[in-house]
Design a protein around this motif. Structure first.
Motif, PDB file in Angstrom:
ATOM      1  N   LEU A  67       0.861  -1.174   0.000  1.00  0.00           N
ATOM      2  CA  LEU A  67       0.000   0.000   0.000  1.00  0.00           C
ATOM      3  C   LEU A  67       0.898   1.223   0.000  1.00  0.00           C
ATOM      4  O   LEU A  67       1.914   1.253   0.664  1.00  0.00           O
ATOM      5  CB  LEU A  67      -0.910   0.001   1.230  1.00  0.00           C
ATOM      6  CG  LEU A  67      -1.916  -1.145   1.310  1.00  0.00           C
ATOM      7  CD1 LEU A  67      -2.604  -1.149   2.658  1.00  0.00           C
ATOM      8  CD2 LEU A  67      -2.931  -1.068   0.197  1.00  0.00           C
ATOM      9  N   GLY A  68       0.495   2.235  -0.718  1.00  0.00           N
ATOM     10  CA  GLY A  68       1.322   3.433  -0.788  1.00  0.00           C
ATOM     11  C   GLY A  68       1.146   4.116  -2.123  1.00  0.00           C
ATOM     12  O   GLY A  68       0.164   3.898  -2.829  1.00  0.00           O
ATOM     13  N   GLY A  69       2.094   4.937  -2.503  1.00  0.00           N
ATOM     14  CA  GLY A  69       2.043   5.599  -3.786  1.00  0.00           C
ATOM     15  C   GLY A  69       1.034   6.724  -3.834  1.00  0.00           C
ATOM     16  O   GLY A  69       0.784   7.410  -2.851  1.00  0.00           O
ATOM     17  N   ILE A  70       0.416   6.902  -5.014  1.00  0.00           N
ATOM     18  CA  ILE A  70      -0.445   8.049  -5.283  1.00  0.00           C
ATOM     19  C   ILE A  70      -1.861   7.570  -5.588  1.00  0.00           C
ATOM     20  O   ILE A  70      -2.063   6.723  -6.461  1.00  0.00           O
ATOM     21  CB  ILE A  70       0.099   8.873  -6.468  1.00  0.00           C
ATOM     22  CG1 ILE A  70       1.522   9.367  -6.139  1.00  0.00           C
ATOM     23  CG2 ILE A  70      -0.820  10.052  -6.768  1.00  0.00           C
ATOM     24  CD1 ILE A  70       2.217  10.029  -7.311  1.00  0.00           C
ATOM     25  N   LEU A  71      -2.827   8.133  -4.886  1.00  0.00           N
ATOM     26  CA  LEU A  71      -4.226   7.765  -5.034  1.00  0.00           C
ATOM     27  C   LEU A  71      -5.016   8.973  -5.530  1.00  0.00           C
ATOM     28  O   LEU A  71      -4.987  10.037  -4.911  1.00  0.00           O
ATOM     29  CB  LEU A  71      -4.782   7.298  -3.686  1.00  0.00           C
ATOM     30  CG  LEU A  71      -6.271   6.996  -3.586  1.00  0.00           C
ATOM     31  CD1 LEU A  71      -6.654   5.848  -4.520  1.00  0.00           C
ATOM     32  CD2 LEU A  71      -6.648   6.677  -2.138  1.00  0.00           C
ATOM     33  N   HIS A  72      -5.711   8.825  -6.658  1.00  0.00           N
ATOM     34  CA  HIS A  72      -6.545   9.874  -7.225  1.00  0.00           C
ATOM     35  C   HIS A  72      -8.005   9.609  -6.865  1.00  0.00           C
ATOM     36  O   HIS A  72      -8.477   8.470  -6.988  1.00  0.00           O
ATOM     37  CB  HIS A  72      -6.396   9.918  -8.744  1.00  0.00           C
ATOM     38  CG  HIS A  72      -5.014  10.255  -9.205  1.00  0.00           C
ATOM     39  ND1 HIS A  72      -4.560  11.550  -9.301  1.00  0.00           N
ATOM     40  CD2 HIS A  72      -3.977   9.452  -9.580  1.00  0.00           C
ATOM     41  CE1 HIS A  72      -3.304  11.541  -9.728  1.00  0.00           C
ATOM     42  NE2 HIS A  72      -2.931  10.280  -9.901  1.00  0.00           N
TER      43      HIS A  72
ATOM     44  N   PRO B  24      12.991  17.496  -2.162  1.00  0.00           N
ATOM     45  CA  PRO B  24      13.915  16.522  -1.577  1.00  0.00           C
ATOM     46  C   PRO B  24      13.676  15.116  -2.109  1.00  0.00           C
ATOM     47  O   PRO B  24      12.599  14.786  -2.590  1.00  0.00           O
ATOM     48  CB  PRO B  24      13.607  16.604  -0.079  1.00  0.00           C
ATOM     49  CG  PRO B  24      12.213  17.125   0.005  1.00  0.00           C
ATOM     50  CD  PRO B  24      12.043  18.032  -1.173  1.00  0.00           C
ATOM     51  N   GLY B  25      14.713  14.301  -2.011  1.00  0.00           N
ATOM     52  CA  GLY B  25      14.633  12.911  -2.443  1.00  0.00           C
ATOM     53  C   GLY B  25      15.651  12.607  -3.514  1.00  0.00           C
ATOM     54  O   GLY B  25      15.889  13.421  -4.412  1.00  0.00           O
ATOM     55  N   HIS B  26      16.258  11.417  -3.425  1.00  0.00           N
ATOM     56  CA  HIS B  26      17.297  11.025  -4.369  1.00  0.00           C
ATOM     57  C   HIS B  26      16.753  10.226  -5.540  1.00  0.00           C
ATOM     58  O   HIS B  26      17.459  10.004  -6.528  1.00  0.00           O
ATOM     59  CB  HIS B  26      18.381  10.214  -3.654  1.00  0.00           C
ATOM     60  CG  HIS B  26      19.120  11.003  -2.625  1.00  0.00           C
ATOM     61  ND1 HIS B  26      18.779  10.987  -1.285  1.00  0.00           N
ATOM     62  CD2 HIS B  26      20.162  11.852  -2.734  1.00  0.00           C
ATOM     63  CE1 HIS B  26      19.590  11.781  -0.613  1.00  0.00           C
ATOM     64  NE2 HIS B  26      20.443  12.318  -1.468  1.00  0.00           N
ATOM     65  N   ASN B  27      15.516   9.764  -5.445  1.00  0.00           N
ATOM     66  CA  ASN B  27      14.912   9.003  -6.529  1.00  0.00           C
ATOM     67  C   ASN B  27      13.416   9.282  -6.545  1.00  0.00           C
ATOM     68  O   ASN B  27      12.894  10.001  -5.677  1.00  0.00           O
ATOM     69  CB  ASN B  27      15.207   7.503  -6.369  1.00  0.00           C
ATOM     70  CG  ASN B  27      14.772   6.970  -5.013  1.00  0.00           C
ATOM     71  OD1 ASN B  27      13.624   7.156  -4.595  1.00  0.00           O
ATOM     72  ND2 ASN B  27      15.677   6.318  -4.297  1.00  0.00           N
ATOM     73  N   LEU B  28      12.733   8.743  -7.530  1.00  0.00           N
ATOM     74  CA  LEU B  28      11.311   9.035  -7.698  1.00  0.00           C
ATOM     75  C   LEU B  28      10.491   8.624  -6.488  1.00  0.00           C
ATOM     76  O   LEU B  28       9.627   9.377  -6.020  1.00  0.00           O
ATOM     77  CB  LEU B  28      10.787   8.337  -8.952  1.00  0.00           C
ATOM     78  CG  LEU B  28       9.301   8.518  -9.258  1.00  0.00           C
ATOM     79  CD1 LEU B  28       8.943   9.993  -9.435  1.00  0.00           C
ATOM     80  CD2 LEU B  28       8.917   7.720 -10.501  1.00  0.00           C
ATOM     81  N   ALA B  29      10.728   7.431  -5.964  1.00  0.00           N
ATOM     82  CA  ALA B  29       9.960   6.958  -4.812  1.00  0.00           C
ATOM     83  C   ALA B  29      10.121   7.890  -3.620  1.00  0.00           C
ATOM     84  O   ALA B  29       9.149   8.202  -2.918  1.00  0.00           O
ATOM     85  CB  ALA B  29      10.391   5.539  -4.450  1.00  0.00           C
ATOM     86  N   GLU B  30      11.337   8.357  -3.372  1.00  0.00           N
ATOM     87  CA  GLU B  30      11.572   9.276  -2.257  1.00  0.00           C
ATOM     88  C   GLU B  30      10.897  10.615  -2.503  1.00  0.00           C
ATOM     89  O   GLU B  30      10.357  11.234  -1.579  1.00  0.00           O
ATOM     90  CB  GLU B  30      13.067   9.464  -2.045  1.00  0.00           C
ATOM     91  CG  GLU B  30      13.767   8.267  -1.439  1.00  0.00           C
ATOM     92  CD  GLU B  30      15.223   8.547  -1.117  1.00  0.00           C
ATOM     93  OE1 GLU B  30      15.724   9.637  -1.471  1.00  0.00           O
ATOM     94  OE2 GLU B  30      15.863   7.673  -0.510  1.00  0.00           O
TER      95      GLU B  30
ATOM     96  N   VAL C  25       8.142  11.216  -4.142  1.00  0.00           N
ATOM     97  CA  VAL C  25       6.720  11.056  -3.862  1.00  0.00           C
ATOM     98  C   VAL C  25       6.480  11.026  -2.355  1.00  0.00           C
ATOM     99  O   VAL C  25       5.525  11.627  -1.847  1.00  0.00           O
ATOM    100  CB  VAL C  25       6.176   9.773  -4.524  1.00  0.00           C
ATOM    101  CG1 VAL C  25       4.755   9.467  -4.049  1.00  0.00           C
ATOM    102  CG2 VAL C  25       6.215   9.906  -6.041  1.00  0.00           C
ATOM    103  N   LEU C  26       7.348  10.361  -1.629  1.00  0.00           N
ATOM    104  CA  LEU C  26       7.213  10.242  -0.185  1.00  0.00           C
ATOM    105  C   LEU C  26       7.342  11.598   0.511  1.00  0.00           C
ATOM    106  O   LEU C  26       6.577  11.921   1.427  1.00  0.00           O
ATOM    107  CB  LEU C  26       8.277   9.279   0.350  1.00  0.00           C
ATOM    108  CG  LEU C  26       8.269   8.974   1.841  1.00  0.00           C
ATOM    109  CD1 LEU C  26       6.981   8.278   2.245  1.00  0.00           C
ATOM    110  CD2 LEU C  26       9.472   8.112   2.202  1.00  0.00           C
ATOM    111  N   TYR C  27       8.283  12.417   0.066  1.00  0.00           N
ATOM    112  CA  TYR C  27       8.548  13.703   0.722  1.00  0.00           C
ATOM    113  C   TYR C  27       7.698  14.849   0.180  1.00  0.00           C
ATOM    114  O   TYR C  27       7.627  15.915   0.801  1.00  0.00           O
ATOM    115  CB  TYR C  27      10.019  14.088   0.559  1.00  0.00           C
ATOM    116  CG  TYR C  27      10.975  13.128   1.204  1.00  0.00           C
ATOM    117  CD1 TYR C  27      10.733  12.588   2.470  1.00  0.00           C
ATOM    118  CD2 TYR C  27      12.151  12.751   0.553  1.00  0.00           C
ATOM    119  CE1 TYR C  27      11.618  11.709   3.057  1.00  0.00           C
ATOM    120  CE2 TYR C  27      13.048  11.868   1.140  1.00  0.00           C
ATOM    121  CZ  TYR C  27      12.773  11.348   2.393  1.00  0.00           C
ATOM    122  OH  TYR C  27      13.652  10.475   2.968  1.00  0.00           O
ATOM    123  N   LEU C  28       7.054  14.644  -0.979  1.00  0.00           N
ATOM    124  CA  LEU C  28       6.353  15.736  -1.647  1.00  0.00           C
ATOM    125  C   LEU C  28       5.254  16.378  -0.806  1.00  0.00           C
ATOM    126  O   LEU C  28       5.167  17.616  -0.757  1.00  0.00           O
ATOM    127  CB  LEU C  28       5.808  15.239  -2.984  1.00  0.00           C
ATOM    128  CG  LEU C  28       5.218  16.279  -3.922  1.00  0.00           C
ATOM    129  CD1 LEU C  28       5.403  15.849  -5.367  1.00  0.00           C
ATOM    130  CD2 LEU C  28       3.736  16.503  -3.656  1.00  0.00           C
TER     131      LEU C  28
END
Length: 200
Positions: free
Chosen positions: A10-15, A137-143, A145-148
């Motif tokens: 579970l995680g990521g982006i939910l519209h 912030p974040g070194h990759n795409l997953a990070e 999204v997490l910090y956004l």
């Protein structure tokens, strides 16, 4: 979902919109398309999905919504509407909604968990517009999204907000091709700004 960068199932982006047949499916498929265009296979590190606050579940995307995606060469196949799941919402890293009403409805289910990571598409685009390279912030795409969400919330105090209604995308359901075109264009513009901020 392919697990990369420590994301759980579970995680990521939910519209989120009302029936998950027009606005949120358009947003889901547009964002998946833009992620692949900007990030290639790394796009698989982020779960992107959509749901509706009132259903019905299992319905196809509205034909005029399909037409708007096809007009942009975006895949619209194999879509069925889903009802918003509270567990999924609590575990999502970012929730994007069609309107302020949806945003507040989602956040009110668990304010301590959901308020700071729930935005309308156009609201988040406003908060991220004009970012300079490497500000997010974040070194990759997953990070990223997490910090956004936290990053976007901190920008609120430095920006002059537009009229509140400009954060909403009106429901085209039952409307004309022009109504769907307007909604899809507003969603696409917001998605472009959001993805661009993560791709710098």
């Amino acid at each position: 979902m392919i697990l990369i960068g420590g994301f759980d199932r579970l995680g990521g982006i939910l519209h989120v919109c009302t029936g998950n047949q027009a606005r949120s499916p358009i947003a889901e498929r547009l964002m998946i398309h833009e992620f692949w265009k900007h990030f290639g296979p790394v796009a698989q590190s982020v779960w992107i999905t959509s749901a509706g606050t009132h259903g019905p579940a299992g319905a196809p995307m509205q034909p005029l919504a399909v037409a708007e995606l096809e007009r942009r060469d975006v895949d619209s196949t194999n879509f069925r509407s889903r009802l918003l799941d509270g567990v999924e919402a609590r575990h999502a890293h970012l929730i994007l909604t069609a309107t302020r009403k949806h945003r507040d409805q989602v956040a009110s289910a668990a304010p301590a968990v959901l308020r700071d990571k729930t935005f309308t598409w156009r609201e988040l685009a406003w908060l991220l517009n004009g970012l300079h390279a490497a500000e997010l912030p974040g070194h990759n795409l997953a990070e990223k999204v997490l910090y956004l969400p936290g990053f976007a919330w901190r920008r609120r105090g430095y920006l002059t907000p537009p009229a509140p209604h400009l954060f909403d995308v009106d429901d085209p359901m039952g409307g004309t091709k022009k109504d769907y075109r307007r909604a899809a264009t507003e969603i696409a513009n917001a998605i472009d700004t959001i993805v661009a901020a993560m791709s710098k």
